[in-house]
Design a protein around this motif. Structure first.
Motif, short mmCIF file in Angstrom:
data_model
loop_
_atom_site.label_atom_id
_atom_site.label_comp_id
_atom_site.label_asym_id
_atom_site.label_seq_id
_atom_site.Cartn_x
_atom_site.Cartn_y
_atom_site.Cartn_z
N PRO A 79 0.79 -1.24 0.00
CA PRO A 79 0.00 0.00 0.00
C PRO A 79 0.82 1.29 0.00
O PRO A 79 0.46 2.24 -0.71
CB PRO A 79 -0.86 -0.11 1.26
CG PRO A 79 -0.26 -1.18 2.08
CD PRO A 79 0.53 -2.06 1.17
N VAL A 80 1.90 1.36 0.77
CA VAL A 80 2.69 2.60 0.83
C VAL A 80 3.39 2.83 -0.50
O VAL A 80 3.41 3.95 -1.04
CB VAL A 80 3.68 2.57 2.01
CG1 VAL A 80 4.59 3.79 1.98
CG2 VAL A 80 2.94 2.50 3.33
N ALA A 81 3.98 1.77 -1.06
CA ALA A 81 4.67 1.90 -2.35
C ALA A 81 3.68 2.30 -3.44
O ALA A 81 3.98 3.15 -4.29
CB ALA A 81 5.37 0.60 -2.70
N GLY A 120 -7.68 10.41 2.52
CA GLY A 120 -8.16 10.49 3.90
C GLY A 120 -7.59 9.46 4.86
O GLY A 120 -7.85 9.52 6.05
N ASP A 121 -6.79 8.53 4.38
CA ASP A 121 -6.17 7.52 5.25
C ASP A 121 -4.90 8.13 5.85
O ASP A 121 -3.82 8.08 5.26
CB ASP A 121 -5.85 6.26 4.45
CG ASP A 121 -5.36 5.11 5.32
OD1 ASP A 121 -4.90 5.36 6.46
OD2 ASP A 121 -5.43 3.96 4.85
N GLU A 125 -0.93 7.88 4.80
CA GLU A 125 -0.25 9.12 4.45
C GLU A 125 1.00 9.33 5.29
O GLU A 125 2.07 9.65 4.77
CB GLU A 125 -1.20 10.30 4.64
CG GLU A 125 -0.59 11.65 4.35
CD GLU A 125 -1.53 12.80 4.67
OE1 GLU A 125 -1.01 13.90 4.99
OE2 GLU A 125 -2.75 12.63 4.61
N SER A 126 0.88 9.11 6.58
CA SER A 126 2.01 9.29 7.48
C SER A 126 3.15 8.32 7.15
O SER A 126 4.33 8.71 7.13
CB SER A 126 1.54 9.08 8.93
OG SER A 126 2.63 9.16 9.81
N SER A 127 2.81 7.08 6.84
CA SER A 127 3.85 6.09 6.48
C SER A 127 4.55 6.50 5.18
O SER A 127 5.77 6.38 5.06
CB SER A 127 3.22 4.71 6.31
OG SER A 127 2.68 4.27 7.53
N ALA A 128 3.78 6.96 4.21
CA ALA A 128 4.37 7.37 2.94
C ALA A 128 5.29 8.57 3.12
O ALA A 128 6.38 8.62 2.54
CB ALA A 128 3.26 7.69 1.94
N VAL A 129 4.88 9.54 3.94
CA VAL A 129 5.71 10.72 4.18
C VAL A 129 6.99 10.33 4.90
O VAL A 129 8.08 10.85 4.60
CB VAL A 129 4.93 11.81 4.96
CG1 VAL A 129 5.84 12.94 5.39
CG2 VAL A 129 3.78 12.34 4.11
N ALA A 130 6.91 9.38 5.84
CA ALA A 130 8.10 8.91 6.56
C ALA A 130 9.09 8.24 5.60
O ALA A 130 10.30 8.48 5.67
CB ALA A 130 7.70 7.96 7.67
N VAL A 131 8.58 7.41 4.69
CA VAL A 131 9.46 6.75 3.73
C VAL A 131 10.06 7.79 2.79
O VAL A 131 11.26 7.73 2.45
CB VAL A 131 8.70 5.66 2.93
CG1 VAL A 131 9.55 5.13 1.79
CG2 VAL A 131 8.27 4.54 3.85
#
Length: 176
Positions: A79-81, A120-121, A125-131
Protein backbone atom coordinates in the motif's frame (compact mmCIF):
# COMPACT_ATOMS: atom_id res chain seq x y z
CA UNK A 1 32.32 122.91 -23.60
CA UNK A 2 32.91 119.38 -23.12
CA UNK A 3 30.07 117.05 -23.80
CA UNK A 4 30.03 113.51 -22.73
CA UNK A 5 28.09 111.14 -24.71
CA UNK A 6 25.05 109.91 -22.97
CA UNK A 7 24.46 106.26 -23.00
CA UNK A 8 21.72 105.02 -25.22
CA UNK A 9 18.94 104.40 -22.83
CA UNK A 10 16.32 102.93 -24.94
CA UNK A 11 13.74 101.31 -22.88
CA UNK A 12 13.33 97.65 -23.62
CA UNK A 13 9.98 96.36 -22.58
CA UNK A 14 9.94 93.51 -20.11
CA UNK A 15 8.93 90.41 -21.99
CA UNK A 16 7.63 87.26 -20.48
CA UNK A 17 9.11 83.91 -21.41
CA UNK A 18 7.53 82.50 -24.54
CA UNK A 19 8.62 78.95 -23.73
CA UNK A 20 5.55 76.75 -23.16
CA UNK A 21 4.98 75.15 -19.81
CA UNK A 22 5.41 71.41 -19.16
CA UNK A 23 1.77 70.50 -19.80
CA UNK A 24 1.80 72.23 -23.18
CA UNK A 25 5.09 70.58 -24.19
CA UNK A 26 3.75 67.15 -23.20
CA UNK A 27 0.56 67.71 -25.20
CA UNK A 28 2.59 68.77 -28.25
CA UNK A 29 4.88 65.75 -27.90
CA UNK A 30 1.89 63.43 -27.60
CA UNK A 31 0.32 64.93 -30.73
CA UNK A 32 3.59 64.58 -32.65
CA UNK A 33 4.00 60.95 -31.53
CA UNK A 34 0.41 60.16 -32.49
CA UNK A 35 1.02 61.51 -35.99
CA UNK A 36 4.26 59.49 -36.28
CA UNK A 37 2.59 56.28 -35.08
CA UNK A 38 -0.36 56.71 -37.46
CA UNK A 39 2.07 57.33 -40.32
CA UNK A 40 4.08 54.22 -39.42
CA UNK A 41 0.92 52.10 -39.18
CA UNK A 42 -0.19 53.33 -42.59
CA UNK A 43 3.26 52.54 -44.02
CA UNK A 44 3.04 48.98 -42.67
CA UNK A 45 -0.44 48.57 -44.14
CA UNK A 46 0.76 49.79 -47.53
CA UNK A 47 3.95 47.71 -47.45
CA UNK A 48 2.15 44.49 -46.56
CA UNK A 49 -1.00 44.91 -48.65
CA UNK A 50 0.31 42.62 -51.37
CA UNK A 51 1.03 39.68 -49.01
CA UNK A 52 -1.64 37.03 -49.25
CA UNK A 53 -2.42 35.27 -46.00
CA UNK A 54 -4.67 32.36 -45.27
CA UNK A 55 -6.34 31.89 -41.94
CA UNK A 56 -4.80 29.29 -39.65
CA UNK A 57 -6.96 26.34 -38.74
CA UNK A 58 -6.20 25.63 -35.07
CA UNK A 59 -7.36 22.03 -35.46
CA UNK A 60 -4.22 21.45 -37.54
CA UNK A 61 -2.05 22.73 -34.70
CA UNK A 62 -3.78 21.88 -31.42
CA UNK A 63 -4.33 18.21 -30.81
CA UNK A 64 -6.58 17.05 -28.00
CA UNK A 65 -6.61 13.39 -26.99
CA UNK A 66 -9.75 11.52 -27.96
CA UNK A 67 -10.10 10.09 -24.48
CA UNK A 68 -8.65 10.88 -21.10
CA UNK A 69 -5.95 8.30 -20.36
CA UNK A 70 -6.77 5.90 -17.59
CA UNK A 71 -4.80 6.00 -14.38
CA UNK A 72 -1.94 3.51 -14.42
CA UNK A 73 -2.44 0.29 -12.56
CA UNK A 74 -0.44 0.12 -9.34
CA UNK A 75 2.79 -1.66 -10.09
CA UNK A 76 3.56 -2.15 -6.43
CA UNK A 77 1.56 -4.66 -4.40
CA UNK A 78 2.21 -2.93 -1.08
CA UNK A 79 0.00 0.00 0.00
CA UNK A 80 2.69 2.60 0.83
CA UNK A 81 4.67 1.90 -2.35
CA UNK A 82 1.47 2.03 -4.43
CA UNK A 83 0.48 5.32 -2.77
CA UNK A 84 3.88 6.85 -3.53
CA UNK A 85 3.66 5.61 -7.11
CA UNK A 86 0.23 7.25 -7.54
CA UNK A 87 1.55 10.46 -5.94
CA UNK A 88 4.48 10.41 -8.39
CA UNK A 89 2.10 9.94 -11.31
CA UNK A 90 -0.08 12.80 -10.04
CA UNK A 91 2.94 15.11 -9.93
CA UNK A 92 3.87 14.15 -13.49
CA UNK A 93 0.39 14.67 -14.92
CA UNK A 94 -1.06 17.39 -12.67
CA UNK A 95 2.05 19.46 -12.15
CA UNK A 96 4.35 20.31 -9.25
CA UNK A 97 4.31 23.45 -7.12
CA UNK A 98 6.04 24.89 -4.08
CA UNK A 99 5.06 26.97 -1.04
CA UNK A 100 1.53 25.54 -0.99
CA UNK A 101 -0.18 22.13 -0.99
CA UNK A 102 -2.19 22.97 -4.13
CA UNK A 103 -1.75 26.05 -6.31
CA UNK A 104 -4.44 27.87 -8.29
CA UNK A 105 -3.76 25.72 -11.38
CA UNK A 106 -4.22 22.46 -9.45
CA UNK A 107 -0.53 21.57 -9.28
CA UNK A 108 0.56 19.97 -6.01
CA UNK A 109 3.64 19.79 -3.87
CA UNK A 110 5.10 16.45 -2.74
CA UNK A 111 3.01 16.35 0.43
CA UNK A 112 -0.10 17.59 -1.41
CA UNK A 113 0.12 14.77 -3.93
CA UNK A 114 0.56 12.15 -1.20
CA UNK A 115 -2.35 13.59 0.76
CA UNK A 116 -4.61 13.55 -2.31
CA UNK A 117 -3.72 9.97 -3.17
CA UNK A 118 -4.10 8.77 0.45
CA UNK A 119 -7.78 9.74 0.21
CA UNK A 120 -8.16 10.49 3.90
CA UNK A 121 -6.17 7.52 5.25
CA UNK A 122 -3.91 9.43 7.65
CA UNK A 123 -1.97 6.34 8.72
CA UNK A 124 -1.10 5.48 5.13
CA UNK A 125 -0.25 9.12 4.45
CA UNK A 126 2.01 9.29 7.48
CA UNK A 127 3.85 6.09 6.48
CA UNK A 128 4.37 7.37 2.94
CA UNK A 129 5.71 10.72 4.18
CA UNK A 130 8.10 8.91 6.56
CA UNK A 131 9.46 6.75 3.73
CA UNK A 132 9.77 9.80 1.49
CA UNK A 133 11.69 11.73 4.15
CA UNK A 134 13.98 8.72 4.63
CA UNK A 135 14.62 8.54 0.86
CA UNK A 136 15.37 12.27 0.78
CA UNK A 137 17.79 12.01 3.71
CA UNK A 138 19.56 9.04 2.12
CA UNK A 139 20.33 11.18 -0.91
CA UNK A 140 20.69 14.68 0.54
CA UNK A 141 21.80 14.03 4.12
CA UNK A 142 20.24 14.33 7.55
CA UNK A 143 20.09 18.14 7.34
CA UNK A 144 16.69 17.95 5.64
CA UNK A 145 14.08 18.91 8.25
CA UNK A 146 10.88 17.90 6.52
CA UNK A 147 9.27 16.97 3.22
CA UNK A 148 7.69 20.45 2.79
CA UNK A 149 10.99 22.25 3.45
CA UNK A 150 12.74 19.98 0.94
CA UNK A 151 9.98 20.56 -1.64
CA UNK A 152 10.07 24.34 -1.19
CA UNK A 153 13.86 24.50 -1.56
CA UNK A 154 13.62 23.85 -5.32
CA UNK A 155 12.66 26.22 -8.11
CA UNK A 156 11.72 23.37 -10.46
CA UNK A 157 10.04 20.07 -9.72
CA UNK A 158 12.45 17.66 -11.39
CA UNK A 159 14.28 16.61 -8.21
CA UNK A 160 11.25 16.52 -5.87
CA UNK A 161 9.27 14.42 -8.38
CA UNK A 162 12.20 12.05 -8.79
CA UNK A 163 12.45 11.67 -5.01
CA UNK A 164 8.80 10.56 -4.78
CA UNK A 165 9.56 7.87 -7.37
CA UNK A 166 12.65 6.76 -5.43
CA UNK A 167 10.58 6.64 -2.25
CA UNK A 168 8.12 4.30 -4.01
CA UNK A 169 11.02 1.96 -4.86
CA UNK A 170 12.26 2.15 -1.27
CA UNK A 171 8.82 1.38 0.16
CA UNK A 172 8.50 -1.58 -2.16
CA UNK A 173 11.92 -2.87 -1.13
CA UNK A 174 10.86 -2.62 2.52
CA UNK A 175 7.56 -4.37 1.82
CA UNK A 176 5.53 -1.36 2.94
Amino acid sequence: MLTTPTPNRTHQPHTTSTEPDLETRMALTEAAMTVRLETAALAVDVSTAHILTTPIDLEDIVRVPDAIPEAPVDLYPTPVAALLQRAHQRLLTGGWCKDTLVDEDGARCMLGSIRAEARGDSGLESSAVAVLLDAIRRTFGDDVDSVPSFNDAFARGRVPIRMVDQAAHLADARGL
